[in-house]
Scaffold this motif. Structure first.
Motif, PDB file in Angstrom:
ATOM      1  N   ALA A 144      13.297  10.445   4.462  1.00 55.16           N
ATOM      2  CA  ALA A 144      12.522  10.189   3.250  1.00 55.16           C
ATOM      3  C   ALA A 144      11.682   8.947   3.464  1.00 55.16           C
ATOM      4  O   ALA A 144      12.170   7.937   3.983  1.00 55.16           O
ATOM      5  N   ALA A 145      10.401   9.021   3.062  1.00 57.59           N
ATOM      6  CA  ALA A 145       9.486   7.880   3.152  1.00 57.59           C
ATOM      7  C   ALA A 145       9.087   7.476   1.744  1.00 57.59           C
ATOM      8  O   ALA A 145       8.742   8.335   0.925  1.00 57.59           O
ATOM      9  N   ALA A 146       9.143   6.169   1.482  1.00 56.56           N
ATOM     10  CA  ALA A 146       8.841   5.672   0.137  1.00 56.56           C
ATOM     11  C   ALA A 146       8.201   4.292   0.259  1.00 56.56           C
ATOM     12  O   ALA A 146       8.241   3.668   1.329  1.00 56.56           O
ATOM     13  N   PRO A 147       7.605   3.789  -0.823  1.00 50.96           N
ATOM     14  CA  PRO A 147       7.069   2.429  -0.765  1.00 50.96           C
ATOM     15  C   PRO A 147       8.180   1.398  -0.531  1.00 50.96           C
ATOM     16  O   PRO A 147       7.995   0.459   0.239  1.00 50.96           O
ATOM     17  N   HIS A 148       9.348   1.571  -1.167  1.00 55.71           N
ATOM     18  CA  HIS A 148      10.430   0.594  -1.032  1.00 55.71           C
ATOM     19  C   HIS A 148      11.743   1.256  -0.607  1.00 55.71           C
ATOM     20  O   HIS A 148      11.921   2.452  -0.779  1.00 55.71           O
ATOM     21  N   ASN A 198      -0.327  -4.250  -1.099  1.00 53.61           N
ATOM     22  CA  ASN A 198       0.720  -4.941  -1.850  1.00 53.61           C
ATOM     23  C   ASN A 198       0.068  -5.543  -3.088  1.00 53.61           C
ATOM     24  O   ASN A 198      -0.975  -6.196  -2.982  1.00 53.61           O
ATOM     25  N   ASP A 199       0.641  -5.315  -4.258  1.00 51.54           N
ATOM     26  CA  ASP A 199       0.057  -5.832  -5.506  1.00 51.54           C
ATOM     27  C   ASP A 199      -1.420  -5.461  -5.632  1.00 51.54           C
ATOM     28  O   ASP A 199      -2.219  -6.259  -6.124  1.00 51.54           O
ATOM     29  N   ASP A 202      -6.728 -10.779  -0.756  1.00 50.65           N
ATOM     30  CA  ASP A 202      -6.821 -11.832  -1.774  1.00 50.65           C
ATOM     31  C   ASP A 202      -6.152 -13.142  -1.345  1.00 50.65           C
ATOM     32  O   ASP A 202      -5.863 -13.995  -2.170  1.00 50.65           O
ATOM     33  N   GLY A 203      -5.880 -13.306  -0.036  1.00 53.64           N
ATOM     34  CA  GLY A 203      -5.290 -14.558   0.440  1.00 53.64           C
ATOM     35  C   GLY A 203      -4.086 -14.322   1.329  1.00 53.64           C
ATOM     36  O   GLY A 203      -3.759 -13.184   1.648  1.00 53.64           O
ATOM     37  N   ALA A 204      -3.435 -15.431   1.747  1.00 54.88           N
ATOM     38  CA  ALA A 204      -2.230 -15.337   2.578  1.00 54.88           C
ATOM     39  C   ALA A 204      -1.049 -15.835   1.769  1.00 54.88           C
ATOM     40  O   ALA A 204      -1.142 -16.870   1.107  1.00 54.88           O
TER      41      ALA A 204
END
Lengths: 149, 74, 149, 74
Positions: free
Chosen positions: A96-100, C39-40, C129-131
């Motif tokens: 299974a592959a997921a973001p988290h 991410n975000d 958007d930055g590090a």
């Protein structure tokens, strides 16, 4: 990827393919079930996996689709053997592959619990003390119930 | 009518022609169960043409009926 | 196998080696953590993984030994990257082999929770958007506490 | 004495010679913290020669002291 197949079932090769296609995933969990060399103190010589060609494929595909929706997966793979297997050979590969990671772990766990209790497969283990049809254990049914409600 | 047995039922299930008056899944199960009581176990599922039949269902000559004992994949 | 290494980290090749050595196992669970592409809502360009060469290896080896004892594993593998990683690349590979699936699943889950909260690694994500230096989240600490007591 | 900073401390930590009267981890942390208050954060761990030091510890010239912010592997 959903497949019910004869030999070979190469878990590492399946993980390689699965990973190559799971673009954007942060987490890939996998499980490989193998024929044990011993059971209840007896030596296992082989495992025969009976299945119902069409019904089994349908049932396994439904389990995969449920897991994908329930855990918001990017992708899911279930590859299951049928036929005669020797000790050490892979019976099943699930990924299974997921973001988290939580969703990926839970999805593989869930798929295994459903396969153990609901997928149309029947296993006969030939051992040094006889041949036995294996059935899902109480612990498998209890594990399956964790996902209800 | 084609009748299939899976798992441990392969070892015990009866072979032979089904009488002409057996025309639904209930009657078929009762007739087979008379020769192999294991088939009457309520955990055994009856499948007609790849569909699990929880209750009773009429049967035609070209139906395929499968008897599935408790499953154990994975 | 415990390793802290530069590129490449090939999860499928590691699973192949691990499976070949896990004689007698009935269950192999694995986890691969990957650099995400987003991410975000920002695009990730790379991830820099800082570590303390000797202390990190010691800490990871201790986590592996704890998992092996706690879950009665046949074998455990933890392979962790350091250095600069691109999106899609594997950060970590964890595998556990056990007689039955519950122990294998739990062991991988446990190792990941400990790596997230206790292993001497520091991650800087470079994004559109930055590090940003990433830290373990509240959910990681909560997950870690599941294994206490 | 060798002083190492990890993670986000690499970006903010002070550079320069440590005064000769700084002879233990507590004094070192206080002196460095005067130049970079982030080092006083109680979540930061102090490691001497690969061993995490929870309290205070005397320092020699050939010790290696590392400052570790909150960790995030995996």
């Amino acid at each position: 990827m959903i497949a019910i197949q004869g030999p070979p079932l190469d878990a590492a090769a399946l993980l390689a393919d699965f990973g190559a296609q799971a673009a954007g995933a942060g987490a890939i969990a996998s499980f490989t079930g193998l024929v044990r060399r011993e059971n209840d103190g007896a030596t296992v010589s082989d495992l025969e996996l009976d299945h119902h060609p069409r019904l089994t494929e349908k049932a396994v595909a439904a389990i995969g689709a449920d897991a994908r929706a329930r855990f918001g997966l990017i992708d899911v793979a279930i590859v299951h053997r049928h036929g005669r297997l020797l000790p050490g050979e892979a019976i099943v590969f699930v990924a299974a592959a997921a973001p988290h990671r939580r969703a990926a772990f839970d999805a593989v766990d869930y798929v295994m619990d459903r396969l153990k209790t609901e997928a149309p497969f029947w296993k006969r283990e030939r051992r040094s003390d006889g041949a036995f049809w294996l059935e899902a254990r109480d612990s498998d049914h209890a594990a399956r119930r964790r996902w209800e409600a | 009518m084609r009748i299939l047995f899976f798992g441990r039922l392969r070892d015990v299930a009866p072979v032979g022609p089904v009488p002409a008056d057996v025309r639904d899944t209930g009657a078929l199960r009762a007739w087979l169960g008379g020769r192999c009581p294991e088939l009457l176990d309520p955990s055994i599922r009856v499948v007609v043409n790849d569909e699990i039949i929880p209750g009773d269902r009429p049967l035609d000559n070209d139906d395929e009926v499968a008897f599935l004992p408790a499953m154990s994949g994975g």
